[in-house]
Design a protein around this motif. Structure first.
Motif, PDB file in Angstrom:
ATOM      1  N   ASN A   1       0.838  -1.201   0.000  1.00 16.13           N
ATOM      2  CA  ASN A   1       0.000   0.000   0.000  1.00 16.13           C
ATOM      3  C   ASN A   1       0.873   1.252   0.000  1.00 16.13           C
ATOM      4  O   ASN A   1       0.619   2.200  -0.751  1.00 16.13           O
ATOM      5  CB  ASN A   1      -0.935   0.006   1.206  1.00 16.13           C
ATOM      6  N   ASN A   2       1.897   1.266   0.826  1.00 15.65           N
ATOM      7  CA  ASN A   2       2.822   2.395   0.887  1.00 15.65           C
ATOM      8  C   ASN A   2       3.617   2.501  -0.421  1.00 15.65           C
ATOM      9  O   ASN A   2       3.864   3.593  -0.922  1.00 15.65           O
ATOM     10  CB  ASN A   2       3.758   2.249   2.088  1.00 15.65           C
TER      11      ASN A   2
ATOM     12  N   MET B   1       2.912   6.030  -7.260  1.00 19.75           N
ATOM     13  CA  MET B   1       1.953   6.803  -8.030  1.00 19.75           C
ATOM     14  C   MET B   1       2.330   8.287  -8.014  1.00 19.75           C
ATOM     15  O   MET B   1       2.239   8.959  -9.031  1.00 19.75           O
ATOM     16  CB  MET B   1       0.531   6.599  -7.494  1.00 19.75           C
ATOM     17  N   ARG B   2       2.784   8.762  -6.893  1.00 22.77           N
ATOM     18  CA  ARG B   2       3.234  10.162  -6.801  1.00 22.77           C
ATOM     19  C   ARG B   2       4.513  10.361  -7.619  1.00 22.77           C
ATOM     20  O   ARG B   2       4.642  11.339  -8.349  1.00 22.77           O
ATOM     21  CB  ARG B   2       3.456  10.548  -5.348  1.00 22.77           C
TER      22      ARG B   2
ATOM     23  N   VAL C   1       0.046  -4.401  -8.535  1.00 20.22           N
ATOM     24  CA  VAL C   1      -1.180  -3.772  -9.002  1.00 20.22           C
ATOM     25  C   VAL C   1      -1.646  -2.796  -7.924  1.00 20.22           C
ATOM     26  O   VAL C   1      -1.815  -3.166  -6.770  1.00 20.22           O
ATOM     27  CB  VAL C   1      -2.273  -4.829  -9.275  1.00 20.22           C
ATOM     28  N   CYS C   2      -1.839  -1.543  -8.327  1.00 21.04           N
ATOM     29  CA  CYS C   2      -2.250  -0.490  -7.400  1.00 21.04           C
ATOM     30  C   CYS C   2      -3.651  -0.007  -7.765  1.00 21.04           C
ATOM     31  O   CYS C   2      -3.892   0.381  -8.906  1.00 21.04           O
ATOM     32  CB  CYS C   2      -1.272   0.685  -7.468  1.00 21.04           C
TER      33      CYS C   2
ATOM     34  N   GLY D   1      -2.361  -2.031  -2.645  1.00 20.90           N
ATOM     35  CA  GLY D   1      -1.446  -2.676  -3.577  1.00 20.90           C
ATOM     36  C   GLY D   1      -1.369  -4.172  -3.360  1.00 20.90           C
ATOM     37  O   GLY D   1      -1.479  -4.645  -2.234  1.00 20.90           O
ATOM     38  N   LYS D   2      -1.211  -4.909  -4.465  1.00 24.68           N
ATOM     39  CA  LYS D   2      -1.062  -6.364  -4.399  1.00 24.68           C
ATOM     40  C   LYS D   2       0.074  -6.784  -5.311  1.00 24.68           C
ATOM     41  O   LYS D   2       0.107  -6.408  -6.485  1.00 24.68           O
ATOM     42  CB  LYS D   2      -2.342  -7.068  -4.834  1.00 24.68           C
ATOM     43  N   SER D   3       0.991  -7.569  -4.778  1.00 27.79           N
ATOM     44  CA  SER D   3       2.069  -8.143  -5.594  1.00 27.79           C
ATOM     45  C   SER D   3       1.580  -9.443  -6.200  1.00 27.79           C
ATOM     46  O   SER D   3       0.910 -10.231  -5.530  1.00 27.79           O
ATOM     47  CB  SER D   3       3.303  -8.415  -4.734  1.00 27.79           C
TER      48      SER D   3
END
Length: 141
Positions: free
Chosen positions: A48-49, A55-56, A101-102, A118-120
């Protein structure tokens, strides 16, 4: 304008186009890399972090979703050459890729702050290729 004037104008136009094309040829590919490649995966702690920071960093703050591919340029290029299967203009990789995937969270205050889940995963990926290079990410399988 005389015939030699037309010829000169035509030659200048052809020269301008000829000089302009090389700078723009890999533009879509570079855009694909900028948006989707992160190799090796950057270390921002949990997924998630990772998504929030990536994204930023990639200029995608508050975008709904994005997938980051943890592969080298050579591995990504190979999808469009020997390591991909084409069906209806979309190329599917034959090999598996590490991806993250975010997805933007959509509820409450977290949505307004553009937080991500987020998922790896390790999956085959689908891209659109142009001139032997991936230019658009479609999905994972």
């Amino acid at each position: 304008m005389s015939p030699s004037g037309y010829t000169l104008c035509l030659l200048l136009l052809v020269a301008a186009v000829w000089l302009w094309l090389p700078c723009c040829e890999g533009k879509d590919y570079r855009g694909f890399l900028k948006r989707h490649q992160d190799n090796p995966k950057s270390n921002y702690g949990g997924n998630n972090n990772y998504c929030y920071n990536m994204m930023r960093r990639k200029g995608l703050k508050c975008a709904g979703s994005n997938t980051f591919i943890h592969a080298s340029e050579e591995q990504l290029k190979s999808i469009c050459n020997s390591r991909g299967q084409i069906l209806k203009g979309i190329t599917t990789s034959k090999t598996l890729f590490a991806i993250t995937v975010c997805q933007r969270r959509r509820r409450g205050l977290r949505w307004r702050l553009c937080r991500y889940k987020g998922k790896s995963k390790i999956r085959r990926i689908r891209v659109i290729c142009k001139k032997g290079l991936p230019v658009r990410y479609i999905s994972y399988l």
